[in-house]
Motif scaffolding. Structure first.
Motif, PDB file in Angstrom:
ATOM      1  N   GLU A 165      -1.268  12.776  12.275  1.00 59.93           N
ATOM      2  CA  GLU A 165      -1.231  12.783  10.818  1.00 59.93           C
ATOM      3  C   GLU A 165      -1.515  11.365  10.346  1.00 59.93           C
ATOM      4  O   GLU A 165      -1.059  10.401  10.963  1.00 59.93           O
ATOM      5  CB  GLU A 165       0.131  13.245  10.295  1.00 59.93           C
ATOM      6  N   ALA A 166      -2.255  11.240   9.254  1.00 63.06           N
ATOM      7  CA  ALA A 166      -2.565   9.925   8.694  1.00 63.06           C
ATOM      8  C   ALA A 166      -1.871   9.781   7.341  1.00 63.06           C
ATOM      9  O   ALA A 166      -1.897  10.702   6.522  1.00 63.06           O
ATOM     10  CB  ALA A 166      -4.070   9.749   8.544  1.00 63.06           C
ATOM     11  N   TRP A 167      -1.256   8.607   7.138  1.00 64.80           N
ATOM     12  CA  TRP A 167      -0.490   8.344   5.927  1.00 64.80           C
ATOM     13  C   TRP A 167      -0.814   6.954   5.398  1.00 64.80           C
ATOM     14  O   TRP A 167      -0.957   6.000   6.169  1.00 64.80           O
ATOM     15  CB  TRP A 167       1.010   8.410   6.221  1.00 64.80           C
ATOM     16  N   LEU A 168      -0.885   6.843   4.091  1.00 65.35           N
ATOM     17  CA  LEU A 168      -1.056   5.549   3.429  1.00 65.35           C
ATOM     18  C   LEU A 168       0.224   5.224   2.677  1.00 65.35           C
ATOM     19  O   LEU A 168       0.703   6.018   1.866  1.00 65.35           O
ATOM     20  CB  LEU A 168      -2.235   5.588   2.464  1.00 65.35           C
ATOM     21  N   LEU A 169       0.787   4.051   2.965  1.00 68.98           N
ATOM     22  CA  LEU A 169       1.973   3.596   2.254  1.00 68.98           C
ATOM     23  C   LEU A 169       1.558   2.928   0.950  1.00 68.98           C
ATOM     24  O   LEU A 169       0.482   2.319   0.871  1.00 68.98           O
ATOM     25  CB  LEU A 169       2.763   2.602   3.103  1.00 68.98           C
ATOM     26  N   GLY A 170       2.423   3.008  -0.043  1.00 64.14           N
ATOM     27  CA  GLY A 170       2.085   2.349  -1.295  1.00 64.14           C
ATOM     28  C   GLY A 170       3.211   2.387  -2.295  1.00 64.14           C
ATOM     29  O   GLY A 170       4.249   3.011  -2.082  1.00 64.14           O
ATOM     30  N   SER A 171       2.971   1.730  -3.402  1.00 63.29           N
ATOM     31  CA  SER A 171       3.924   1.723  -4.517  1.00 63.29           C
ATOM     32  C   SER A 171       3.174   1.555  -5.833  1.00 63.29           C
ATOM     33  O   SER A 171       3.714   1.034  -6.791  1.00 63.29           O
ATOM     34  CB  SER A 171       4.944   0.593  -4.344  1.00 63.29           C
ATOM     35  N   SER A 172       1.900   1.992  -5.851  1.00 65.41           N
ATOM     36  CA  SER A 172       1.103   1.841  -7.068  1.00 65.41           C
ATOM     37  C   SER A 172       0.197   3.047  -7.246  1.00 65.41           C
ATOM     38  O   SER A 172      -0.085   3.789  -6.312  1.00 65.41           O
ATOM     39  CB  SER A 172       0.233   0.580  -6.989  1.00 65.41           C
ATOM     40  N   GLY A 173      -0.269   3.222  -8.460  1.00 66.20           N
ATOM     41  CA  GLY A 173      -1.183   4.312  -8.763  1.00 66.20           C
ATOM     42  C   GLY A 173      -2.485   4.200  -8.013  1.00 66.20           C
ATOM     43  O   GLY A 173      -3.087   5.220  -7.641  1.00 66.20           O
ATOM     44  N   ASN A 174      -2.939   2.981  -7.767  1.00 61.76           N
ATOM     45  CA  ASN A 174      -4.208   2.784  -7.072  1.00 61.76           C
ATOM     46  C   ASN A 174      -4.140   3.335  -5.656  1.00 61.76           C
ATOM     47  O   ASN A 174      -5.048   4.043  -5.195  1.00 61.76           O
ATOM     48  CB  ASN A 174      -4.576   1.299  -7.045  1.00 61.76           C
ATOM     49  N   SER A 175      -3.062   3.018  -4.929  1.00 61.88           N
ATOM     50  CA  SER A 175      -2.932   3.525  -3.560  1.00 61.88           C
ATOM     51  C   SER A 175      -2.781   5.039  -3.556  1.00 61.88           C
ATOM     52  O   SER A 175      -3.232   5.713  -2.624  1.00 61.88           O
ATOM     53  CB  SER A 175      -1.747   2.863  -2.857  1.00 61.88           C
ATOM     54  N   ALA A 176      -2.169   5.605  -4.596  1.00 59.84           N
ATOM     55  CA  ALA A 176      -2.027   7.056  -4.686  1.00 59.84           C
ATOM     56  C   ALA A 176      -3.393   7.720  -4.823  1.00 59.84           C
ATOM     57  O   ALA A 176      -3.676   8.740  -4.182  1.00 59.84           O
ATOM     58  CB  ALA A 176      -1.140   7.417  -5.872  1.00 59.84           C
ATOM     59  N   ILE A 177      -4.253   7.148  -5.638  1.00 60.54           N
ATOM     60  CA  ILE A 177      -5.601   7.688  -5.821  1.00 60.54           C
ATOM     61  C   ILE A 177      -6.364   7.643  -4.505  1.00 60.54           C
ATOM     62  O   ILE A 177      -7.002   8.619  -4.094  1.00 60.54           O
ATOM     63  CB  ILE A 177      -6.360   6.891  -6.908  1.00 60.54           C
ATOM     64  N   GLN A 178      -6.302   6.495  -3.822  1.00 59.54           N
ATOM     65  CA  GLN A 178      -7.032   6.332  -2.569  1.00 59.54           C
ATOM     66  C   GLN A 178      -6.526   7.284  -1.496  1.00 59.54           C
ATOM     67  O   GLN A 178      -7.313   7.869  -0.743  1.00 59.54           O
ATOM     68  CB  GLN A 178      -6.934   4.884  -2.095  1.00 59.54           C
ATOM     69  N   ALA A 179      -5.218   7.442  -1.401  1.00 56.30           N
ATOM     70  CA  ALA A 179      -4.652   8.360  -0.408  1.00 56.30           C
ATOM     71  C   ALA A 179      -5.139   9.783  -0.659  1.00 56.30           C
ATOM     72  O   ALA A 179      -5.477  10.515   0.276  1.00 56.30           O
ATOM     73  CB  ALA A 179      -3.127   8.300  -0.437  1.00 56.30           C
ATOM     74  N   GLY A 180      -5.176  10.175  -1.933  1.00 57.25           N
ATOM     75  CA  GLY A 180      -5.648  11.507  -2.268  1.00 57.25           C
ATOM     76  C   GLY A 180      -7.103  11.703  -1.908  1.00 57.25           C
ATOM     77  O   GLY A 180      -7.490  12.711  -1.301  1.00 57.25           O
ATOM     78  N   ARG A 181      -7.938  10.749  -2.279  1.00 49.51           N
ATOM     79  CA  ARG A 181      -9.372  10.867  -2.018  1.00 49.51           C
ATOM     80  C   ARG A 181      -9.692  10.891  -0.524  1.00 49.51           C
ATOM     81  O   ARG A 181     -10.651  11.535  -0.099  1.00 49.51           O
ATOM     82  CB  ARG A 181     -10.114   9.704  -2.684  1.00 49.51           C
ATOM     83  N   MET A 182      -8.882  10.192   0.281  1.00 49.37           N
ATOM     84  CA  MET A 182      -9.118  10.162   1.723  1.00 49.37           C
ATOM     85  C   MET A 182      -8.518  11.364   2.447  1.00 49.37           C
ATOM     86  O   MET A 182      -8.768  11.567   3.633  1.00 49.37           O
ATOM     87  CB  MET A 182      -8.535   8.877   2.316  1.00 49.37           C
TER      88      MET A 182
END
Length: 330
Positions: A165-182
């Motif tokens: 499983e691949a996961w992106l950590l974050g605490s901002s809207g930008n990382s949320a967008i990128q995680a979704g798109r990937m």
């Protein structure tokens, strides 16, 4: 609600770094037995406070010691490694423990400037290509050939493994967008700054595109928790973390005190106000109170899984806290 574990291998006062890593193993074995969904190791450099500097190595050991629980990193700090090396490491982990490995990555350094430059052998670190690096690593893990000329002339071995499983950590809207798109999972570190919002998580879900690594959006949220059978006991065990965070905010980083030392620590009125404010990101209370609070958080924000980071001074108290939460929420 799924429950998981985030561990930093904390080195509390009177304990050693080897002790901390052995305790991580004990926690993984217990979490596996209790039915926790996953356990991640954080990555920290240049500090005597945490012993988790090589989470991928610890993950290999923990996977070998457990049976069912997913094991991974939360996260591997991408700036220190090439996409090829990231792919090779996590493909190897997945080859040994197929279906149980998580490739969790973060964009932060996990250390101070001295650590950053030492890890890069004195070269200026590349700070603005984290999403591109992550995407390249995902392609290599999936046995795809990247368009990038630097990485399309080689392969990442071992090939044909069960994908982690691949996961992106974050605490901002930008990382949320990128995680979704990937098409990867999104892990929000609530205990960093307490700025979790429903709009951020909804942004991730809205932008999610299924991938080879994840068919549907998955969100976990990491919480700092100190819990016990009674609220009074939890308060006693929580004091060292309160004092440590207070000193950290003042630019002073040292080992976590014992509960007795923390209870005797001289606090000003301003200190008490700062500790009260920090309780927004440090959940303290009886196991029933914490379970209810986590369930309220899930209902409010709509995540799938709570990841618990808990650092009582006593290993016995720490393990019992995870037992109590499992009893309340499973």
């Amino acid at each position: 609600m799924r429950l998981s574990v985030l561990d930093q291998a904390p080195v509390t006062k009177g304990n050693s770094a080897p002790d901390a890593l052995k305790k991580a193993e004990e926690l993984a074995v217990l979490a596996d037995e209790l039915g926790y969904h996953r356990m991640w190791m954080a990555e920290h450099h240049g500090t005597n406070v945490f012993a988790s500097s090589a989470p991928e190595v610890t993950a290999a050991h923990l996977a070998a010691k457990t049976q069912q629980i997913r094991i991974g990193t939360g996260g591997t700090m991408m700036m220190h490694y090439s996409p090829l090396k990231l792919a090779e490491v996590f493909k190897t982990l997945s080859a040994f423990s197929p279906g149980r490995i998580d490739f969790g990555v973060g964009r932060a350094p996990g250390g101070d400037n001295d650590s950053i430059y030492a890890l890069s052998e004195g070269r200026p670190p590349m700070l603005n290509n984290m999403y591109e690096k992550f995407e390249l690593a995902l392609q290599l893990i999936n046995d795809d050939v990247p368009e990038d000329n630097l990485y399309n002339k080689t392969i990442a071995t071992p090939s044909h493994i069960v994908l982690p499983e691949a996961w992106l950590l974050g605490s901002s809207g930008n990382s949320a967008i990128q995680a979704g798109r990937m098409g990867v999972g999104y892990s929000f570190a609530q205990f960093f700054n307490g700025q979790l919002s429903k709009s951020t998580l909804d942004t991730y879900k809205k932008n999610f595109q299924p991938s080879a690594f994840m068919e549907k959006p998955e969100i976990n949220v990491s919480y700092m928790v100190t819990t016990a059978e009674t609220a009074e006991e939890a308060e006693f065990e929580a004091a060292p973390q309160d004092i440590w965070r207070l000193l950290f905010m003042k630019g002073k980083v040292g080992q976590v005190l014992t509960p007795q030392e923390a209870g005797d620590y001289p606090l000003t009125e301003m200190d008490r106000m700062m500790i009260k404010e920090s309780r927004k990101i440090h959940f303290v209370g009886s196991s029933k109170e914490i379970a209810a609070r986590l369930q309220e958080e899930q209902e409010r924000y709509g995540f799938d899984e709570a990841m618990i980071c808990s650092i009582p001074h006593s290993q016995e108290k720490r393990l019992n806290g995870y037992r109590l939460l499992a009893k309340e929420l499973f």
